[in-house]
Design a protein around this motif. Structure first.
Motif, PDB file in Angstrom:
ATOM      1  N   ALA A 112       0.805  -1.224   0.000  1.00 27.12           N
ATOM      2  CA  ALA A 112       0.000   0.000   0.000  1.00 27.12           C
ATOM      3  C   ALA A 112       0.836   1.272   0.000  1.00 27.12           C
ATOM      4  N   TYR A 113       2.065   1.203   0.527  1.00 26.08           N
ATOM      5  CA  TYR A 113       2.905   2.397   0.571  1.00 26.08           C
ATOM      6  C   TYR A 113       3.870   2.469  -0.611  1.00 26.08           C
ATOM      7  N   GLY A 114       3.676   1.599  -1.590  1.00 27.68           N
ATOM      8  CA  GLY A 114       4.468   1.664  -2.800  1.00 27.68           C
ATOM      9  C   GLY A 114       5.960   1.578  -2.531  1.00 27.68           C
ATOM     10  N   ALA A 115       6.709   2.506  -3.122  1.00 28.07           N
ATOM     11  CA  ALA A 115       8.169   2.498  -2.993  1.00 28.07           C
ATOM     12  C   ALA A 115       8.667   3.321  -1.810  1.00 28.07           C
ATOM     13  N   ARG A 116       7.768   3.763  -0.938  1.00 30.43           N
ATOM     14  CA  ARG A 116       8.196   4.527   0.234  1.00 30.43           C
ATOM     15  C   ARG A 116       9.073   3.660   1.127  1.00 30.43           C
ATOM     16  N   THR A 117      10.039   4.298   1.799  1.00 30.19           N
ATOM     17  CA  THR A 117      11.039   3.537   2.552  1.00 30.19           C
ATOM     18  C   THR A 117      11.023   3.813   4.058  1.00 30.19           C
ATOM     19  N   GLU A 118      10.144   4.701   4.532  1.00 30.56           N
ATOM     20  CA  GLU A 118      10.177   5.068   5.949  1.00 30.56           C
ATOM     21  C   GLU A 118       9.794   3.885   6.844  1.00 30.56           C
ATOM     22  N   SER A 119      10.430   3.823   7.997  1.00 36.12           N
ATOM     23  CA  SER A 119      10.073   2.831   9.010  1.00 36.12           C
ATOM     24  C   SER A 119       8.989   3.403   9.913  1.00 36.12           C
ATOM     25  N   GLN A 120       8.387   2.517  10.700  1.00 37.99           N
ATOM     26  CA  GLN A 120       7.391   2.976  11.661  1.00 37.99           C
ATOM     27  C   GLN A 120       8.002   3.957  12.665  1.00 37.99           C
ATOM     28  N   ALA A 121       9.217   3.676  13.088  1.00 33.13           N
ATOM     29  CA  ALA A 121       9.878   4.551  14.062  1.00 33.13           C
ATOM     30  C   ALA A 121      10.058   5.956  13.489  1.00 33.13           C
ATOM     31  N   GLU A 122      10.416   6.046  12.210  1.00 36.54           N
ATOM     32  CA  GLU A 122      10.592   7.358  11.584  1.00 36.54           C
ATOM     33  C   GLU A 122       9.270   8.106  11.483  1.00 36.54           C
ATOM     34  N   MET A 123       8.206   7.396  11.130  1.00 38.62           N
ATOM     35  CA  MET A 123       6.903   8.042  11.006  1.00 38.62           C
ATOM     36  C   MET A 123       6.388   8.503  12.367  1.00 38.62           C
ATOM     37  N   MET A 124       6.608   7.672  13.402  1.00 35.94           N
ATOM     38  CA  MET A 124       6.167   8.059  14.748  1.00 35.94           C
ATOM     39  C   MET A 124       6.950   9.265  15.257  1.00 35.94           C
ATOM     40  N   ALA A 125       8.235   9.320  14.947  1.00 40.49           N
ATOM     41  CA  ALA A 125       9.039  10.476  15.361  1.00 40.49           C
ATOM     42  C   ALA A 125       8.498  11.752  14.719  1.00 40.49           C
ATOM     43  N   LYS A 160      -1.904   2.436  -9.623  1.00 39.75           N
ATOM     44  CA  LYS A 160      -1.044   1.880 -10.673  1.00 39.75           C
ATOM     45  C   LYS A 160       0.299   2.587 -10.747  1.00 39.75           C
ATOM     46  N   GLU A 161       0.318   3.894 -10.629  1.00 37.53           N
ATOM     47  CA  GLU A 161       1.577   4.636 -10.727  1.00 37.53           C
ATOM     48  C   GLU A 161       2.538   4.233  -9.620  1.00 37.53           C
ATOM     49  N   LYS A 162       2.044   4.120  -8.397  1.00 42.53           N
ATOM     50  CA  LYS A 162       2.909   3.717  -7.284  1.00 42.53           C
ATOM     51  C   LYS A 162       3.359   2.267  -7.430  1.00 42.53           C
ATOM     52  N   THR A 163       2.462   1.413  -7.951  1.00 39.61           N
ATOM     53  CA  THR A 163       2.836   0.020  -8.175  1.00 39.61           C
ATOM     54  C   THR A 163       3.932  -0.080  -9.229  1.00 39.61           C
ATOM     55  N   ASP A 164       3.806   0.688 -10.312  1.00 30.52           N
ATOM     56  CA  ASP A 164       4.833   0.697 -11.355  1.00 30.52           C
ATOM     57  C   ASP A 164       6.189   1.089 -10.776  1.00 30.52           C
ATOM     58  N   ARG A 165       6.181   2.107  -9.922  1.00 30.81           N
ATOM     59  CA  ARG A 165       7.440   2.573  -9.331  1.00 30.81           C
ATOM     60  C   ARG A 165       8.044   1.498  -8.432  1.00 30.81           C
ATOM     61  N   LEU A 166       7.193   0.815  -7.665  1.00 33.92           N
ATOM     62  CA  LEU A 166       7.679  -0.251  -6.789  1.00 33.92           C
ATOM     63  C   LEU A 166       8.277  -1.385  -7.613  1.00 33.92           C
ATOM     64  N   VAL A 167       7.584  -1.787  -8.674  1.00 32.45           N
ATOM     65  CA  VAL A 167       8.091  -2.864  -9.526  1.00 32.45           C
ATOM     66  C   VAL A 167       9.448  -2.490 -10.106  1.00 32.45           C
ATOM     67  N   SER A 168       9.604  -1.237 -10.503  1.00 30.85           N
ATOM     68  CA  SER A 168      10.884  -0.767 -11.037  1.00 30.85           C
ATOM     69  C   SER A 168      11.979  -0.826  -9.979  1.00 30.85           C
ATOM     70  N   GLU A 169      11.650  -0.414  -8.761  1.00 28.48           N
ATOM     71  CA  GLU A 169      12.632  -0.455  -7.679  1.00 28.48           C
ATOM     72  C   GLU A 169      13.050  -1.898  -7.368  1.00 28.48           C
ATOM     73  N   LEU A 170      12.104  -2.813  -7.377  1.00 26.70           N
ATOM     74  CA  LEU A 170      12.431  -4.219  -7.119  1.00 26.70           C
ATOM     75  C   LEU A 170      13.330  -4.766  -8.222  1.00 26.70           C
ATOM     76  N   SER A 174      13.004  -9.616 -10.791  1.00 23.29           N
ATOM     77  CA  SER A 174      12.297  -9.265 -12.024  1.00 23.29           C
ATOM     78  C   SER A 174      10.943  -9.946 -12.139  1.00 23.29           C
ATOM     79  N   GLY A 175      10.466 -10.598 -11.076  1.00 14.84           N
ATOM     80  CA  GLY A 175       9.222 -11.343 -11.153  1.00 14.84           C
ATOM     81  C   GLY A 175       7.990 -10.572 -10.732  1.00 14.84           C
ATOM     82  N   ALA A 176       8.126  -9.266 -10.455  1.00 12.73           N
ATOM     83  CA  ALA A 176       6.987  -8.479  -9.990  1.00 12.73           C
ATOM     84  C   ALA A 176       6.178  -7.949 -11.177  1.00 12.73           C
ATOM     85  N   HIS A 177       4.848  -7.951 -11.037  1.00 16.09           N
ATOM     86  CA  HIS A 177       3.949  -7.485 -12.084  1.00 16.09           C
ATOM     87  C   HIS A 177       3.041  -6.393 -11.539  1.00 16.09           C
ATOM     88  N   SER A 178       2.815  -5.371 -12.343  1.00 24.05           N
ATOM     89  CA  SER A 178       1.894  -4.296 -12.000  1.00 24.05           C
ATOM     90  C   SER A 178       0.622  -4.487 -12.813  1.00 24.05           C
TER      91      SER A 178
END
Length: 442
Positions: free
Chosen positions: A198-211, A402-412, A418-422
């Motif tokens: 659900a958070y796509g290619a975002r990288t923040e941890s829970q600790a960072e978000m809580m801070a 779809k846009e966030k999924t595409d970005r995540l697939v690219s990052e993976l 290479s097995g991820a599909h959007s």
């Protein structure tokens, strides 16, 4: 040859619904709705619904549940595998869904009588978490806690020899709820994994978000303002309540009275919790001020010392939540106050309109508006962690646009997977015997 059909939930947020078939055996995973327009439902194929071997439900939220009665209208007469905690929570989400439909001048595509046809079988009665059992002819299943909600689970299926993992809504970073993945040996030769991203290619941890959340609340309090946190009735509201009490012990916290019912309910679900969760909840409830929003929102906190106000309506669709927001915008102190949205905001909701108005004119003289997610889903590092554990030949990231999924697939792919599909609703993954997979667009 096995196929995985997306009837909803991939390339979008809402109406999660996936059909997996291998020969004559077919399974459905979840069947939810989407708060868009007059309400959206999965792209059902009515001729296939009566042929379903069985149905699994990962958790109680409306984007995974409110389409279930339509299956019985279309001829399904089987059972729905889920947990007791999920089954007991469905009714409240159905009520909220019907309220949304009424506001849109719409109605559900099924009757109250068809809602009564839902027949549940409980996963915990058939097998311990993490152990295989036979769910139906040709279908073996394994389940475990997903950390999203009391009673929420992941499902691992073996459908006539084709193994597929479904995470449901998943997080390993919950402060109250347990999450444990299946045994590594159960994941060998995994054909596909449908994974919460659900958070796509975002990288923040829970600790960072809580801070970030705690820091923002402190800033607002230091300028003499109140903070309004609208949250769902079930889910992250109770976690935030416990975390805020621990991080801000001297801050006044006011909660809508119905949240106490949720706190009492979660204590009944001890099996889903971390060992320290109940003690932490008890500490959070001590000295907590409560009041029903629909009676006197202005009396909650507006005239006292700076407070954090927690209300159970993440979309601000109810009159009580809207009245509380209006109170934040009144008087000379309005610019000192703030509202913080910590989760997904539905298009067209009151919450989305407030955010859009603030983004268009941030200096409009009203309370500040922030979006700081509290993680109840997965981002890039979480998906990668799950990939390393599961090692599926094919990955289907779901629960985001779809846009966030595409970005995540690219990052993976940049990391070597290479097995991820959007995909989007209506599309199909074909799983061949040679473990070669292709997309079929329909």
């Amino acid at each position: 040859m096995a196929i995985l059909e997306v009837w909803g939930g991939a390339g979008e947020h809402g109406r999660a619904c996936y059909r997996i078939a291998n020969g004559p055996v077919s399974v459905m995973l979840d069947c939810g709705g989407k708060r868009s327009g007059r309400g959206e439902y999965p792209l059902w194929k009515p001729e296939l619904v009566p042929q379903l071997t069985t149905v699994f439900l990962s958790h109680a939220h409306e984007d995974h549940t409110v389409g279930l009665p339509a299956l019985y209208r279309m001829g399904y007469r089987g059972e729905i595998w889920t947990t007791r905690a999920t089954a007991t929570r469905i009714a409240s989400n159905f009520r909220m869904w019907k309220g949304y439909l009424a506001e849109q001048g719409s109605a559900a595509p099924y009757s109250a009588e068809e809602e009564e046809l839902l027949r549940f079988r409980y996963l915990e009665d058939s097998a311990e978490e993490g152990e295989w059992f036979e769910a139906a002819p040709g279908v073996r299943a394994c389940w475990g806690p997903s950390g999203h909600l009391a009673g929420s689970v992941w499902i691992l299926l073996d459908i006539e020899g084709c193994r597929v993992f479904y995470s449901g809504d998943y997080t390993h970073e919950s402060s109250l709820l347990r999450a444990e993945l299946p045994k590594p040996e159960y994941c060998r030769n995994l054909s596909a994994a449908i994974v919460d991203a659900a958070y796509g290619a975002r990288t923040e941890s829970q600790a960072e978000m809580m801070a970030q959340l705690i820091g923002t609340i402190r800033q607002v309090s230091e300028r003499g303002g109140h903070v309004f946190l609208p949250v769902p009735l079930h889910g992250r509201g109770l976690e935030l309540l416990a975390l805020l009490r621990e991080a801000l012990p001297d801050t006044r916290i006011v909660a809508e009275a119905s949240l106490l019912q949720g706190a009492a309910k979660i204590k009944e679900d001890e099996a889903w919790l971390h060992p320290s969760a109940i003690e932490r909840m008890n500490l959070a409830l001590r000295g907590l001020q409560t009041s029903p929003f629909n009676e006197a929102p202005s009396g909650l906190a507006m005239s006292g010392a700076p407070a954090v106000i927690i209300g159970p309506d993440a979309q601000l669709q109810t009159e009580g939540a809207q009245a509380c927001y209006r109170q934040l915008n009144r008087g000379e102190n309005a610019v000192s106050n703030a509202i913080i949205f910590t989760g997904h905001v539905h298009s067209g909701s009151c919450a989305s309109k407030i955010i859009a108005r603030h983004e268009a004119d941030p200096e409009h003289g009203h309370c500040s508006v922030y979006r700081i997610p509290y993680k109840v889903h997965q981002g890039l590092p979480d998906v990668w962690r799950m990939l390393e554990h599961l090692n599926p030949r094919v990955l289907l990231p779901v629960h985001t646009d779809k846009e966030k999924t595409d970005r995540l697939v690219s990052e993976l792919a940049s990391r070597g997977y290479s097995g991820a599909h959007s995909l989007t609703p209506g599309q199909t993954l074909i799983l061949t015997a040679e473990a070669e997979y292709e997309r079929e667009y329909r």
